[in-house]
Each structure stands twice: as C-alpha cells, then as structure tokens.
Design an enzyme around this catalytic site. Structure first.
Site, PDB file in Angstrom:
ATOM      1  N   ASP A 125      33.945  39.023  -4.471  1.00 33.73           N
ATOM      2  CA  ASP A 125      33.981  38.156  -5.645  1.00 33.73           C
ATOM      3  C   ASP A 125      32.673  37.367  -5.812  1.00 33.73           C
ATOM      4  OD1 ASP A 125      35.913  37.048  -7.670  1.00 33.73           O
ATOM      5  OD2 ASP A 125      35.418  35.171  -6.657  1.00 33.73           O
ATOM      6  N   GLU A 135      30.879  41.958  -7.004  1.00 36.99           N
ATOM      7  CA  GLU A 135      30.892  41.453  -8.373  1.00 36.99           C
ATOM      8  C   GLU A 135      29.628  40.609  -8.547  1.00 36.99           C
ATOM      9  OE1 GLU A 135      33.437  38.767 -11.535  1.00 36.99           O
ATOM     10  OE2 GLU A 135      33.340  38.174  -9.451  1.00 36.99           O
TER      11      GLU A 135
END
Ligand code: GLC
Length: 524
Positions: free
Chosen positions: A199, A254
């Site tokens: 993330d 990400e």
C-alpha cells in the site's frame, strides 16, 4: 524453453482483486468474509485467474475499511479467523491459485499498541516509531483534504498522517520499525502467502527536512506527490527479505504517483518492486488518444529497464471503468480486450467481469469518509435478491441491475460479459504472444488503437475501435478473427471493418503463415 516457462509466474498471470467485505458472505451478517471467499473458489478457478489479491483482512477499527491496522498478525473477526485464512491459503494452493495479501507499511491505526504507546508519553520507547513535531508544515492529508498533522493533547505535539487522523504514519527511519515490519512479512510468508500488494509504498520515505511543499498550497495531497530517495532503500530491504524465501514470492507496489518515469524507479535494478501499479489508465476516460499515450509511455519508460508493466482499469478506490466510460457495456467489453491483451500483468477488480457499474450511495448510506463507496458494492451471485447474501441487508446496497448482472444470470450465457472475460483469459493463457510476447503499436488511426503481440511464430493483432461508428482498419496479409468483444465475425476472415466500439483479437490466416515483418500491417 519458451518465454512463458522461463519467466516467473506473475509475468504471465491474471490477478484478481478481492475486496473481502463485498465478495461473499458465509455468516449472513451482510459483510463478506474469508469463508465466503472459500465457497467461491470454483467460480474463480472457472474464470481462469491465477492469483487472488485480498484487500486488508487484518484487525482494524475500520475507519478506512481495514487500511487502518491495529494488529498486522491477526485476522479481523469481521472477516473470520487466522484458521480461516490458513484454510483459504491451503484450498487456493490446491487449486493452483496464489494468494497475495495487502501489506500496509506507511501507517498503522491510531489504535495499534505501537501508536498508543507512542502517544502515551514523549519518553515512550515507541515515541520515535511515529513522526512527531512541535510545528506542523503545510502538508495535506489525502482523505478529508485537511492538514496531514493532528495535535495530540496528551503529549502536546503534532503527529503526521498522510491519510485520516486515525492512520498515523510510521517512521521508517527508525530501524526498530523496519525490523518490526520485516517480522510482519515473515509471519505471512511463513504461512505460505505468495506475495504482497504494498500500500502507498512511495510514501514511506519522507523529506527529512519536512519542508513545506508548494504543491500542497495548490490543493494536492502529499500522497500523490511524495517521492523520496529513502523509499528505495526501504524497498531494497523488503525485496531482500522476500527473495530469501522460495522463488516466486512477489512484491506489487501501489506507487500512487502519475509520472511513469518516477514509478519505473520503484522497480530499482530488479532489486525493489517486482511490479508496480500503473495509474494513468485507472483515471482515463474512453479516449484513444489518452490510452495510446499511456501505453506508449509504459513501453518507453519500463521497456528499456526490463521492468514488467501492470494494467488495471478499476479498483476499490476509483469509479468502476464501465461507469467512467459512461455506462456503456460495449465500451466495457472492448476495454476488457485491451486489459487482457496488453504487455504486462492485468489486474481484474472483482465484479468488472460482470460488467458492474458503481452503486449510487446517498448521504445516509455513505460509509467511506473518502467517498469511494461506488465501486465497493457487494457482488450479486444469484438472480434474485438477496443475490446470494443471506440475511437482511448488506453493508452497502447492490449496484444497479444486480439481478441481470449476477453470476447466476451470466454463467454459461454465450454473449455475457462474464463469458467474454472467461474466453479472454483462456485466449491469453493459450498464447505466448499475448502473455509474455513483444508489443508493437501499429500505424496510427484516429479512432482505432491497434497493436501486434508476438513470440516466436505465435502472433496476434489486437484492434480496438474507440468510436461508436464503424471504422476501417485494413491489414496486409490474411487474418482471422479469433475473438471479438461483441462476438461478431469470430472464426471468419478479418475484413478490416470494425463495428462501433468493437475490439478484436486476430491471428494469421491458415494460408498466410510467413513471419510478419515490422511493417507489413498497414492501415488503409
Ligand atoms: C491505498 C488504498 C486505499 C487506502 C489508502 C490508505 O491507496 O488503496 O484504499 O485508503 O491506501 O491506506
């Protein structure tokens, strides 16, 4: 040996994102769970995907739907138990499906014992695990749009959070934080997971001077602009750890910045991320000019570095692409051909294979403080309400046309979006050209994006008509239509005519099997 055999699994895989709270429910509480996922493995296997990426299932107060974690080493009771997850990993592996977990390194929940200790006193041994300052700078948070700093009354300092105030940022300059997060990865790798989606990984390194950023004055959030050399050092550490396990474990980052060149840097010298998400197509409208530029940029920035691309059209943070493309099923179908025929690993977001659109959520029903509920509606499994979700109501309402777009309504229906995805995935899997083969754009046409994929003597041409009117895109040589987004012309010689918003995958005609040269596909 062929390219596909030599290359790691994730290069020729199709990865399916599961948003667990909306996938499938086993205990009738209206929220999806891990056992629910286990009951749908037949479906995923029949779809033909290779790996499942699960959005976070860890213990969390759920201020940001699980991206605020208070225990990295346990499953939230909302989703089940650690045993359930072990069982999912086991069942998936027996079917040849890989499991990828979501690793959230940039921030914890404010309810994590680390942060509770950190804020308890300036003398806490965890104080420096987070980022505390006497004065805030002008950095802005991504959710809510306010300052990225919150005042802590108890310890009389500000702490940094790139997202919600309930998501304090960890201080990765502290070696104890690095060690603790490495332990988290080991815990899951030891349980057999095949990798992690990492993330907002570009956010973990922070400007050591904490200087004001002029882009924040212009309204941007730090999350979209933060890019620090220090992040790369952290990533190399994560990569070494993952590589110390059996081969094939993967790190997918990400990197939520819009410059493909900057994103390419996060692959390092093959010693950082294995793959990074590529955001421009996720923002793009249905426009051949935008797509052509996105694809060219990926090819020119990533290609020379041997960095493997990814393609994604929808996810849990953005509007579904069908909705973004004006609701048109034809466009969504053509986009599926694009997604599954580009060079790079495609990610399918649960429900896009059903052609789902966003759900409209009114102020009373709204759950996400970031306004991202639209793409998070539950998957309709059966034709009739409650669409395979036993019990009263689901945590979010279903998207429009839930019955007609349900798995039950579409399975085995030759013209359905679901069957198109199944056929596309099968077609991709059967062709080295379409998986790991080379890519080359064919001469430009204002409305048709066309490219060639090839590997040895396996060759395909893909043509996508972005306009809603018929277009002519003639190719030299004889080509057969292998697959068409609207099924028209399949199995027939390609005439050069593309119906409005039609996409086709072509292969060489039987009597025309000479190898293609670089310039024999000339449009009229
Ligand atoms: C990522 C997630 C998003 C979350 C954010 C903070 O962008 O995809 O859902 O809100 O990180 O963790």
């Amino acid at each position: 040996m062929t390219g596909a055999v030599r290359s790691p699994w994730w290069r020729h895989a199709v990865i399916y994102q599961i948003y667990p709270r909306s996938f499938a429910d086993s205990d009738a509480d209206g929220v999806g769970d891990i056992r629910g996922i286990c009951t749908r493995l037949d479906y995923l296997q029949a779809l033909g995907v290779d790996a499942l990426w699960l959005s976070p299932i860890f213990r969390s107060p759920m201020c940001d739907a699980g991206y605020d974690i208070c225990d990295y080493l346990d499953v939230d009771p909302l989703f089940g138990s650690l045993d359930d997850l072990d069982s999912l990993i086991d069942q998936a592996h027996r079917r040849g499906l890989k499991i990828i977990l979501d690793f959230v390194p940039n921030h914890t929940s404010d309810q994590h014992p680390w942060f509770m200790s950190s804020r308890a006193s300036r003398d806490s041994d965890k104080r420096d695990w987070y980022i505390w300052r006497d004065q805030p700078n002008n950095w802005r948070a991504a959710i809510g749009g306010g300052s990225a700093w919150s005042w802590d009354e108890q310890s009389q300092q500000y702490y940094l959070h790139f997202f919600l105030p309930q998501q304090p940022d960890l201080n990765w300059q502290n070696p104890q934080v690095v060690a603790a997060m490495h332990e988290v990865l080991r815990f899951w790798l030891d349980r057999g997971v095949d990798g992690f989606r990492v993330d907002v990984v570009h956010c973990i390194g922070k400007d050591p001077h904490f200087a004001d950023d002029s882009r924040c004055l212009a309204g941007e959030a730090m999350v979209h602009i933060n890019d620090q050399p220090y992040s790369h050092e952290i990533l190399r550490g994560l990569r070494r750890l993952v590589d110390s396990y059996s081969p094939g474990r993967v790190l997918i980052g990400e990197v939520n910045i819009r410059s493909t060149r900057q994103v390419a840097a996060y692959y390092g010298a093959s010693d950082e991320l294995h793959m990074s998400f590529n955001f421009p197509p996720l923002d793009a409208n249905w426009d051949p000019v935008i797509f052509r530029l996105c694809i060219r940029e990926v090819e020119s920035e990533l290609g020379p570095l041997q960095a493997w691309p990814t393609w994604v059209l929808s996810n849990h943070d953005n509007s579904r692409h069908r909705t973004r493309y004006g609701g048109s099923e034809l466009r969504a179908r053509a986009a599926a051909v694009l997604l599954l025929s580009l060079r790079g690993t495609p990610f399918i977001y649960q429900g896009e294979e059903l052609g789902l659109e966003d759900v409209l959520v009114d102020a009373q029903t709204r759950v996400d403080p970031g306004g991202r509920d639209g793409s998070r509606a539950p998957i309709p499994w059966t034709l009739r309400p409650p669409h395979g979700w036993a019990g009263g109501s689901t945590w979010l309402p279903f998207a429009p046309q839930a019955g007609a777009s349900s798995v039950q309504a579409q399975s085995g229906q030759a013209g359905s979006v679901l069957e198109l995805y199944r056929r596309l995935i099968a077609c991709r899997r059967a062709s080295l050209a379409l998986t790991t083969g080379a890519w080359q754009e064919l001469p430009s046409h204002p409305q048709v994006l066309a490219y060639r994929r090839w590997c040895d003597d396996d060759e395909r041409v893909v043509c996508i008509n972005f306009s809603d009117t018929e277009q002519v895109f003639a190719l030299s040589g004889q080509w057969q239509v292998q697959l068409a987004s609207d099924r028209q012309g399949e199995g027939c010689p390609f005439t050069g005519r593309l119906a409005g918003e039609q996409a086709v995958i072509l292969y060489r005609g039987r009597h025309d099997n000479e190898l293609a040269s670089d310039h024999d596909h000339l449009p009229d």
